[in-house]
Design an enzyme around this catalytic site. Structure first.
Site, mmCIF file in Angstrom:
data_model
loop_
_atom_site.group_PDB
_atom_site.id
_atom_site.type_symbol
_atom_site.label_atom_id
_atom_site.label_comp_id
_atom_site.label_asym_id
_atom_site.label_seq_id
_atom_site.Cartn_x
_atom_site.Cartn_y
_atom_site.Cartn_z
ATOM 1 N N GLY A 34 92.036 12.130 14.073
ATOM 2 C CA GLY A 34 92.267 12.239 15.590
ATOM 3 C C GLY A 34 91.591 10.747 15.989
ATOM 4 O O GLY A 34 90.718 10.118 15.576
ATOM 5 N N SER A 35 91.980 10.344 17.256
ATOM 6 C CA SER A 35 91.676 9.179 17.996
ATOM 7 C C SER A 35 90.440 9.429 18.706
ATOM 8 O O SER A 35 89.903 10.619 18.952
ATOM 9 C CB SER A 35 92.649 8.470 18.781
ATOM 10 O OG SER A 35 94.050 8.050 18.068
ATOM 11 N N GLY A 36 89.744 8.548 19.272
ATOM 12 C CA GLY A 36 88.478 8.747 19.767
ATOM 13 C C GLY A 36 87.414 8.267 19.370
ATOM 14 O O GLY A 36 86.130 8.542 19.812
ATOM 15 N N HIS A 37 87.218 7.969 17.710
ATOM 16 C CA HIS A 37 86.450 7.547 16.990
ATOM 17 C C HIS A 37 86.331 5.987 16.838
ATOM 18 O O HIS A 37 85.684 5.604 15.639
ATOM 19 C CB HIS A 37 86.419 8.572 15.750
ATOM 20 C CG HIS A 37 86.581 9.726 16.028
ATOM 21 N ND1 HIS A 37 85.731 10.588 16.881
ATOM 22 C CD2 HIS A 37 87.479 10.682 15.736
ATOM 23 C CE1 HIS A 37 85.941 11.719 16.852
ATOM 24 N NE2 HIS A 37 87.106 12.121 16.101
ATOM 25 N N LYS A 85 88.463 12.990 6.332
ATOM 26 C CA LYS A 85 87.343 13.611 6.854
ATOM 27 C C LYS A 85 87.699 15.139 6.741
ATOM 28 O O LYS A 85 88.747 15.625 6.890
ATOM 29 C CB LYS A 85 86.901 13.293 8.308
ATOM 30 C CG LYS A 85 86.802 11.715 8.470
ATOM 31 C CD LYS A 85 86.174 11.401 10.004
ATOM 32 C CE LYS A 85 87.228 11.814 10.889
ATOM 33 N NZ LYS A 85 88.513 11.312 10.743
ATOM 34 N N HIS A 93 83.231 15.537 17.515
ATOM 35 C CA HIS A 93 84.126 15.868 18.553
ATOM 36 C C HIS A 93 83.605 16.888 19.790
ATOM 37 O O HIS A 93 84.226 17.522 20.370
ATOM 38 C CB HIS A 93 85.421 16.767 18.066
ATOM 39 C CG HIS A 93 85.805 16.169 16.789
ATOM 40 N ND1 HIS A 93 85.645 16.335 15.489
ATOM 41 C CD2 HIS A 93 87.179 15.567 16.920
ATOM 42 C CE1 HIS A 93 86.354 15.758 14.843
ATOM 43 N NE2 HIS A 93 87.121 15.399 15.560
#
Length: 333
Positions: free
Chosen positions: A54-57, A105, A219
């Site tokens: 997922g993006s956001g990291h 991950k 998250h």
């Protein structure tokens, strides 16, 4: 909510397009399906390495695409796994004939979708090995996982496996090295504030002004406990105690220390944390042989920090020092 975005549904595509424009010397980007690849991919005869999630990291994972690290990264929607199609496309794009390693991950969606993509790649004649990263010591199971979560230690796995692949290691050798790094890596984090996912428009959890969450996930998943805010040194000691209880060190052993910001933490605070980590490890006779301080595996604008220790040996030190040239990590080249 205040964010520098246009339409929430376009966040990932527009960010990837911007990343590609900013780093066109290092990467090429595909917007349909979405993935980021090395500018010189595929590299003939070299094991390709693909990661994602997922993006956001950011800068994980796209910021680590380049010489000596990843051959491709596949960003999904914010905090959501990419589907098998872009993973397969990225795998095919970086296949130089020596096979491809997936670094994944340990989140249920990531594991399942990378497994499906690996099966599809095998059907097309591409040999794929997968290594699951599960370095987080905070909780055994979470909202998103069966088993431990994969967090900031992923950066170390990607760097060291990338160095082995760049040096000509075969697929099994690169996968075994990635497994070794994961087995010797432990991480524990803390959140001071929540983050706001663009499409949600509200904080992912709530914390009072005087509260912190020990053992938070990347998250916003719950950690071990919610406690009153403490001085930085006391928080560091809590995080280190959990790490060293899970993977003890003997006096004289060497560690790589990663102090990782969660996206909204000022550098000055990260160095306060590192100062205490180095001091506490010295008290135990543990040598800080290598270190990295900064925002490498973030959770949007969350304020907080994670501490990662990797138990080093001569092989891992040599691979860590090997040249790397990516948007977010570069030295020696």
């Amino acid at each position: 909510m205040k964010k520098l975005i246009n339409d929430p549904k376009d966040v990932v595509v527009e960010a990837v397009a911007g990343f590609g424009a900013a780093h066109s010397d290092l990467v090429t980007v595909s917007l349909d399906p979405v993935f980021i690849a090395r500018a010189d991919a595929p590299v003939a005869g070299k094991v390709g390495i693909v990661s994602g999630g997922g993006s956001g990291h950011e800068p994980l994972h796209g910021g680590f695409v380049g010489f000596g690290m990843l051959d491709a990264a596949v960003p999904g929607p914010v905090f959501t796994s990419p589907t098998p199609d872009p993973i397969l496309a990225a795998t095919k794009a970086v296949d130089g004939g020596a096979g491809v390693l997936h670094i994944v991950k340990n989140y249920t969606g990531d594991v399942l979708n990378f497994e499906t993509a690996a099966d599809l790649a095998l059907a097309e004649g591409i040999e794929v090995r997968s290594v699951i990263v599960d370095d987080d010591v905070a909780v055994k199971d979470s909202l998103y996982t069966a088993g431990r979560r994969g967090v900031a230690g992923t950066v170390l796995v990607e760097k060291l496996a990338g160095a082995r692949a760049e040096a000509g290691g075969g697929l099994d050798e690169v996968a075994d090295l990635a497994t070794k790094v994961n087995e010797r890596t432990r991480t524990m984090g803390v959140a001071l504030t929540p983050c706001v996912v663009p499409h949600a428009g509200e904080p992912s959890f709530t914390l009072a002004d005087d509260e912190i969450e020990i053992g938070i996930g990347i998250h916003g998943e719950p950690g071990r406990e919610r406690i009153p805010l403490e001085p930085a040194d006391r928080i560091v000691d809590r995080l280190l105690a959990a790490i060293l209880e899970d993977l003890p060190y003997a006096p004289g052993e060497r560690a790589l220390v990663l102090v990782n910001g969660m996206g909204g933490t000022p550098q000055v605070e990260l160095f306060i944390v590192f100062r205490r980590v180095a001091e506490a490890l010295a008290e135990r006779g543990i040598e800080v042989a290598r270190s990295l301080v900064g925002n490498y595996t973030t959770s949007l604008e969350m304020q907080g920090v994670s501490i990662t220790l990797l138990k080093l040996d001569d092989e891992l030190i040599e691979l860590w020092d090997a040249p790397v040239q990516t948007a977010a990590l570069r030295w020696g080249r």
